[in-house]
Design an enzyme around this catalytic site. Structure first.
Site, PDB file in Angstrom:
ATOM      1  CG  ASP A   1      34.942  47.191  50.826  1.00  0.00           C
ATOM      2  OD1 ASP A   1      33.780  47.319  51.260  1.00  0.00           O
ATOM      3  OD2 ASP A   1      35.850  48.021  51.064  1.00  0.00           O
TER       4      ASP A   1
ATOM      5  CG  ASP B   1      36.939  54.970  43.100  1.00  0.00           C
ATOM      6  OD1 ASP B   1      36.090  55.856  43.320  1.00  0.00           O
ATOM      7  OD2 ASP B   1      37.165  54.030  43.883  1.00  0.00           O
TER       8      ASP B   1
ATOM      9  CE  LYS C   1      45.183  45.391  44.856  1.00  0.00           C
ATOM     10  NZ  LYS C   1      46.430  45.789  45.492  1.00  0.00           N
ATOM     11  CG  ASP C   2      46.087  48.806  39.972  1.00  0.00           C
ATOM     12  OD1 ASP C   2      46.387  49.803  40.655  1.00  0.00           O
ATOM     13  OD2 ASP C   2      46.733  47.756  39.999  1.00  0.00           O
TER      14      ASP C   2
ATOM     15  CD  GLN D   1      32.256  35.228  16.721  1.00  0.00           C
ATOM     16  OE1 GLN D   1      31.644  35.014  17.741  1.00  0.00           O
ATOM     17  NE2 GLN D   1      32.496  34.256  15.843  1.00  0.00           N
TER      18      GLN D   1
ATOM     19  CE1 TYR E   1      44.769  49.517  47.983  1.00  0.00           C
ATOM     20  CE2 TYR E   1      43.861  50.601  49.922  1.00  0.00           C
ATOM     21  CZ  TYR E   1      43.692  49.819  48.792  1.00  0.00           C
ATOM     22  OH  TYR E   1      42.440  49.371  48.461  1.00  0.00           O
TER      23      TYR E   1
ATOM     24  CG  ASP F   1      34.706  51.904  43.901  1.00  0.00           C
ATOM     25  OD1 ASP F   1      35.251  51.278  42.974  1.00  0.00           O
ATOM     26  OD2 ASP F   1      35.263  52.148  44.989  1.00  0.00           O
TER      27      ASP F   1
ATOM     28  CG  ASP G   1      35.227  47.892  42.068  1.00  0.00           C
ATOM     29  OD1 ASP G   1      36.267  48.590  42.070  1.00  0.00           O
ATOM     30  OD2 ASP G   1      34.339  48.009  42.923  1.00  0.00           O
ATOM     31  CE  LYS G   2      35.678  47.701  46.339  1.00  0.00           C
ATOM     32  NZ  LYS G   2      35.416  48.826  45.398  1.00  0.00           N
TER      33      LYS G   2
HETATM   34  P1  13P Z   1      33.573  32.783  12.796  1.00  0.00           P
HETATM   35  O1  13P Z   1      34.780  32.050  12.290  1.00  0.00           O
HETATM   36  O2  13P Z   1      32.778  33.413  11.702  1.00  0.00           O
HETATM   37  O3  13P Z   1      33.915  33.737  13.878  1.00  0.00           O
HETATM   38  O4  13P Z   1      32.582  31.666  13.392  1.00  0.00           O
HETATM   39  C1  13P Z   1      32.846  30.984  14.562  1.00  0.00           C
HETATM   40  C2  13P Z   1      31.580  30.813  15.286  1.00  0.00           C
HETATM   41  O5  13P Z   1      30.521  31.224  14.857  1.00  0.00           O
HETATM   42  C3  13P Z   1      31.636  30.185  16.590  1.00  0.00           C
HETATM   43  O6  13P Z   1      30.928  30.986  17.482  1.00  0.00           O
HETATM   44  P1  13P Z   2      38.588  50.663  45.352  1.00  0.00           P
HETATM   45  O1  13P Z   2      39.986  50.567  44.772  1.00  0.00           O
HETATM   46  O2  13P Z   2      37.586  49.978  44.495  1.00  0.00           O
HETATM   47  O3  13P Z   2      38.220  52.088  45.625  1.00  0.00           O
HETATM   48  O4  13P Z   2      38.571  49.878  46.718  1.00  0.00           O
HETATM   49  C1  13P Z   2      39.324  50.385  47.765  1.00  0.00           C
HETATM   50  C2  13P Z   2      39.268  49.562  48.993  1.00  0.00           C
HETATM   51  O5  13P Z   2      40.102  49.778  49.851  1.00  0.00           O
HETATM   52  C3  13P Z   2      38.237  48.531  49.147  1.00  0.00           C
HETATM   53  O6  13P Z   2      38.264  47.946  50.408  1.00  0.00           O
HETATM   54 MG    MG Z   3      36.803  53.393  45.744  1.00  0.00          MG
HETATM   55 MG    MG Z   4      37.084  50.437  42.541  1.00  0.00          MG
END
Ligand code: 13P
Ligand code: 13P
Ligand code: MG
Ligand code: MG
Length: 373
Positions: A288, A13, A233-234, A243, A230, A54, A133-134
């Protein structure tokens, strides 16, 4: 031996338009230009720049392996430059996730989230990457369990003999900074015991058990633990391989046919329903949020993302689909139900998380006024 290719998804971010809503165009342009130049220099083979609300997401495909200092520096320098631009434009939260100042070879632990996977290319290698996000990295525990361990979600666990041996999960204890590997189906109950605690235990890697083929990796950063307060968020990222003896793309997306609750949302302090959305709707608004998830699909081909006739990497915006309309509807219904509860638990996170992050100051202020009862 077959070709080794690395997928690096690094996010940060760096600043947002109108609060914590969305990554604006000037920041995208910087990222696009820097990664284009890195492609021309041969550092990476190709790339996709996108956003989860964001958070600016750099998806880079190259042959330098995981944790490569040059790749990490490219991401770090790009985020720095974008953050400076955000500062100049007085965007909100400029440089928010750049928690450390001096780069010393690895971007991990400095604020940005990292998911990387080096693969030996198979005949065909479909990949799905997720950006949220969030919310925090624990938001991937539930879908990862369903994708790789739940036979009611992934038909391949029952039908495909190549998956019958099950999958191994690496789980991080983000509180004590320890990790453990558990194997499903044998240790499914122990796995759920841990990963059900989504605020502490997070799945960092998944391998196919019979041959240790890597099939999923996620970012498990806890920003609040790096900053000891704080700071947003991560907003995690995840890479999943699909497949041919692994879950099909459709099985990887199935858990998102319904919404589920994740921690995050307003001020990172609430439980909120995850809403799977296409890139067009990858922006947070109501309280948010609600917390959003995007999913992009592509094919790895000869060290890069498979390209179209014009040389552009081909990418599928997987949640941009009416098939996820019900999940979005559920998310909105649950969002309004939770918001009616305001600041009362369980709409708000429990005391442990709150004291560590946003409630600490309130308790400090009232400290002297508490009398023995
Ligand atoms: P594969 O085993 O080739 O991934 O096939 C599975 C399939 O097509 C289901 O979507
Ligand atoms: P972000 O971690 O996405 O920046 O959000 C922060 C926040 O406090 C949202 O309310
Ligand atoms: Mg942010
Ligand atoms: Mg964010």
């Amino acid at each position: 031996m077959s070709r080794k290719t690395t997928i690096s998804l690094i996010k940060c971010d760096v600043g947002s338009l109108a609060g914590h809503h969305v990554v604006p165009q000037p920041l995208f342009k910087i990222a696009e230009r820097n990664l284009q130049q890195a492609s021309e220099k041969g550092l990476i083979n190709n790339h996709i720049v996108f956003n989860a609300g964001d958070d600016l997401e750099l998806l880079m495909v190259h042959e330098k392996g995981e944790a490569n200092p040059d790749i990490h520096k490219l991401a770090w320098d790009t985020f720095k430059e974008a953050a400076n631009k955000a500062l100049e434009l007085k965007l909100y939260g400029a440089g928010q996730d750049l928690l450390k100042t001096a780069f010393s070879g690895n971007i991990r632990g400095m604020g940005p989230g990292v998911a990387e996977m080096e693969i030996e290319e198979r005949g065909s290698d479909p990949i799905v990457v997720f950006g949220a996000d969030k919310t925090s990295a624990g938001a991937f525990n539930f879908p990862l369990f369903r994708i790789f361990a739940d036979p009611m979600n992934t038909a391949g666990l029952v039908i495909d003999p190549n998956m019958a041996g099950g999958f191994k999960f690496e789980i991080m204890d983000t509180l004590e900074n320890k990790k453990v590997v558990l194997k499903c189906p044998e240790e499914m109950y122990e796995l759920i015991a841990l990963i059900g605690t989504v605020q502490r235990y997070m799945i960092s890697r998944v391998w196919r058990a019979r041959d240790d083929l890597i099939c999923a990796t996620g970012s498990v950063t806890r920003l609040s633990q790096i900053a000891v307060k704080y700071v947003g968020k991560d907003d995690p990222v995840m890479i999943v391989r699909a497949q041919h003896g692994l879950p099909a793309v459709g099985e990887i997306l199935s858990p998102f046919m319904h919404s589920y609750l994740v921690e995050g949302w307003m001020r990172g302090s609430h439980w909120g329903p995850i809403m799977p959305v296409g890139l067009e709707d990858s922006k947070c608004t109501a309280f948010d949020g609600p917390p959003r998830m995007v999913a992009l699909g592509f094919q790895i081909a000869n060290g890069e993302i498979a390209k179209d006739d014009d040389g552009k990497p081909m990418v599928a915006d997987l949640f941009n689909d009416p098939a996820f309309e019900l999940a979005r509807h559920e998310a909105l219904e649950n969002a309004t139900m939770l918001r009616r509860m305001g600041e009362f638990e369980p709409a708000r996170l429990g005391p442990q998380e709150m004291e560590y992050t946003t409630l600490g100051q309130i308790l400090e202020k009232l400290k002297e006024r508490f009398k023995p009862a």
